[in-house]
Design an enzyme around this catalytic site. Sequence first.
Site, PDB file in Angstrom:
ATOM      1  CB  ALA A  66      -0.867  -0.018   1.248  1.00 36.22           C
ATOM      2  N   GLY A 112       0.456  -4.959   0.962  1.00 38.58           N
ATOM      3  CA  GLY A 112      -0.741  -5.007   0.115  1.00 38.58           C
ATOM      4  C   GLY A 112      -0.500  -5.701  -1.213  1.00 38.58           C
ATOM      5  CD  GLU A 115      -2.403  -7.410   3.154  1.00 33.21           C
ATOM      6  OE1 GLU A 115      -2.028  -6.269   2.789  1.00 33.21           O
ATOM      7  OE2 GLU A 115      -2.975  -7.600   4.231  1.00 33.21           O
ATOM      8  CD  GLU A 135       1.696  -5.387   5.858  1.00 29.41           C
ATOM      9  OE1 GLU A 135       2.478  -6.337   6.099  1.00 29.41           O
ATOM     10  OE2 GLU A 135       0.986  -5.346   4.839  1.00 29.41           O
TER      11      GLU A 135
HETATM   12  N1  COA Z   1       4.600   3.105  -0.603  1.00 30.11           N
HETATM   13  C1  COA Z   1       4.991   4.260  -1.139  1.00 30.11           C
HETATM   14  N2  COA Z   1       6.088   4.388  -1.907  1.00 30.11           N
HETATM   15  C2  COA Z   1       6.815   3.269  -2.126  1.00 30.11           C
HETATM   16  C3  COA Z   1       6.465   2.022  -1.580  1.00 30.11           C
HETATM   17  C4  COA Z   1       5.303   1.971  -0.783  1.00 30.11           C
HETATM   18  N3  COA Z   1       4.863   0.807  -0.258  1.00 30.11           N
HETATM   19  N4  COA Z   1       7.393   1.119  -1.958  1.00 30.11           N
HETATM   20  C5  COA Z   1       8.282   1.775  -2.716  1.00 30.11           C
HETATM   21  N5  COA Z   1       7.936   3.082  -2.812  1.00 30.11           N
HETATM   22  C6  COA Z   1       8.635   4.140  -3.551  1.00 30.11           C
HETATM   23  C7  COA Z   1       9.851   4.641  -2.793  1.00 30.11           C
HETATM   24  O1  COA Z   1       9.479   5.585  -1.826  1.00 30.11           O
HETATM   25  C8  COA Z   1      10.654   5.240  -3.928  1.00 30.11           C
HETATM   26  O2  COA Z   1      10.095   6.490  -4.271  1.00 30.11           O
HETATM   27  P1  COA Z   1      11.062   7.767  -4.559  1.00 30.11           P
HETATM   28  O3  COA Z   1      11.908   7.332  -5.718  1.00 30.11           O
HETATM   29  O4  COA Z   1      10.110   8.857  -4.881  1.00 30.11           O
HETATM   30  O5  COA Z   1      11.860   7.960  -3.322  1.00 30.11           O
HETATM   31  C9  COA Z   1      10.377   4.298  -5.091  1.00 30.11           C
HETATM   32  O6  COA Z   1       9.154   3.624  -4.766  1.00 30.11           O
HETATM   33  C10 COA Z   1      11.437   3.246  -5.311  1.00 30.11           C
HETATM   34  O7  COA Z   1      11.642   2.551  -4.094  1.00 30.11           O
HETATM   35  P2  COA Z   1      13.075   2.395  -3.372  1.00 30.11           P
HETATM   36  O8  COA Z   1      12.823   2.181  -1.914  1.00 30.11           O
HETATM   37  O9  COA Z   1      13.963   3.522  -3.759  1.00 30.11           O
HETATM   38  O10 COA Z   1      13.590   1.065  -4.058  1.00 30.11           O
HETATM   39  P3  COA Z   1      14.631   0.011  -3.444  1.00 30.11           P
HETATM   40  O11 COA Z   1      14.997  -0.891  -4.566  1.00 30.11           O
HETATM   41  O12 COA Z   1      15.725   0.716  -2.730  1.00 30.11           O
HETATM   42  O13 COA Z   1      13.807  -0.814  -2.346  1.00 30.11           O
HETATM   43  C11 COA Z   1      11.880  -1.992  -1.499  1.00 30.11           C
HETATM   44  C12 COA Z   1      12.733  -1.627  -2.725  1.00 30.11           C
HETATM   45  C13 COA Z   1      10.643  -2.716  -1.995  1.00 30.11           C
HETATM   46  C14 COA Z   1      12.693  -2.906  -0.565  1.00 30.11           C
HETATM   47  C15 COA Z   1      11.486  -0.702  -0.731  1.00 30.11           C
HETATM   48  O14 COA Z   1      10.923   0.203  -1.663  1.00 30.11           O
HETATM   49  C16 COA Z   1      10.487  -0.896   0.379  1.00 30.11           C
HETATM   50  O15 COA Z   1      10.844  -1.392   1.448  1.00 30.11           O
HETATM   51  N6  COA Z   1       9.219  -0.482   0.137  1.00 30.11           N
HETATM   52  C17 COA Z   1       8.190  -0.523   1.154  1.00 30.11           C
HETATM   53  C18 COA Z   1       7.685  -1.932   1.346  1.00 30.11           C
HETATM   54  C19 COA Z   1       6.637  -1.964   2.427  1.00 30.11           C
HETATM   55  O16 COA Z   1       6.881  -1.758   3.598  1.00 30.11           O
HETATM   56  N7  COA Z   1       5.391  -2.279   2.005  1.00 30.11           N
HETATM   57  C20 COA Z   1       4.301  -2.462   2.910  1.00 30.11           C
HETATM   58  C21 COA Z   1       3.499  -1.234   3.038  1.00 30.11           C
HETATM   59  S1  COA Z   1       2.186  -1.446   4.208  1.00 30.11           S
END
Ligand code: COA
Length: 260
Positions: A66, A112, A115, A135
């Site tokens: 999400a 999400g 999910e 989460e």
């Molecule tokens: N919500 C909002 N933005 C998200 C996102 C999320 N769940 N997951 C990734 N993004 C965005 C990042 O903020 C980033 O945006 P920016 O370029 O404007 O800063 C972009 O997507 C790329 O992500 P980034 O984190 O730079 O890529 P990465 O390869 O370094 O890491 C992940 C990849 C998936 C490990 C990391 O993005 C992450 O941990 N995301 C969140 C996962 C999460 O907790 N999801 C559950 C949400 S309830």
Amino acid sequence: MEFENIVTENNEGILHIIINRPKKLNALNKDTIQELHEAFTDAREDEEVKVVILTGSGEKAFVAGADISEFADFSAEEGRELAAKGQANLFDFVANFAKPVIAAVNGFALGGGLELAMAAHFRVASDNAKMGLPETSLGLIPGYGGTQRLPQLVGKGRAMEMIMTAGMIDAKQALQYNLVNHVCEPEELIGFTEKIAQKIMRNSLVAMSAAIRAVNANYEDGINGFEVEISEFGSAFATEDFKEGTSAFLNKRKADFPGK
Ligand code: COA
């Protein structure tokens, strides 16, 4: 229909719904959830759609969760509403969808995202996919059905570990856990999933809808799935598809199911 956050494409009865926010790793914001709801609603009514394949755009992510930026300042009440609306409009909507829905998990499927993949009827993953429910690392719990569907698929202990560690598993482990049915090379993911969809499309969609209802009944509180099966089994005898399927078999020809 034109969408901003998703792309839909009907390829001979197989509707591809592609979540298309690659710069945000296809994170599910409110608008994306609404568009997915609309796309599935259209697909339900569209007789040209037989099977849906759900995937993410780009090579990196199916859906990275999400959109965290949208709920960072939510109150408890807003949080409850977010989960309730999301479950009703998308996650339960997909799980109970009358036509087969396959998730083609092409990269990160987190929160999400996992999910959503779990709401689909089954999953195929590319070998670079990574899955998890992170989460608790955000001070949250899964809110789009993850605490229910993950244990159903992988068992309680594994689900508890995944939720508590907030860690990710790779495609190989997801296969071992029965979280995904197949793993293939990234470039083969869509073709492989389409082949399964084509196989599905040879069978009666009317019967498949009934099977989806019967299988899902097993997971609904207060409902006896065996009774639902008996009722759906009986109803199938009254369908044109049953007449066609049995007569095709007895006449040694391929069935051409009239049901939509
Ligand atoms: N919500 C909002 N933005 C998200 C996102 C999320 N769940 N997951 C990734 N993004 C965005 C990042 O903020 C980033 O945006 P920016 O370029 O404007 O800063 C972009 O997507 C790329 O992500 P980034 O984190 O730079 O890529 P990465 O390869 O370094 O890491 C992940 C990849 C998936 C490990 C990391 O993005 C992450 O941990 N995301 C969140 C996962 C999460 O907790 N999801 C559950 C949400 S309830």
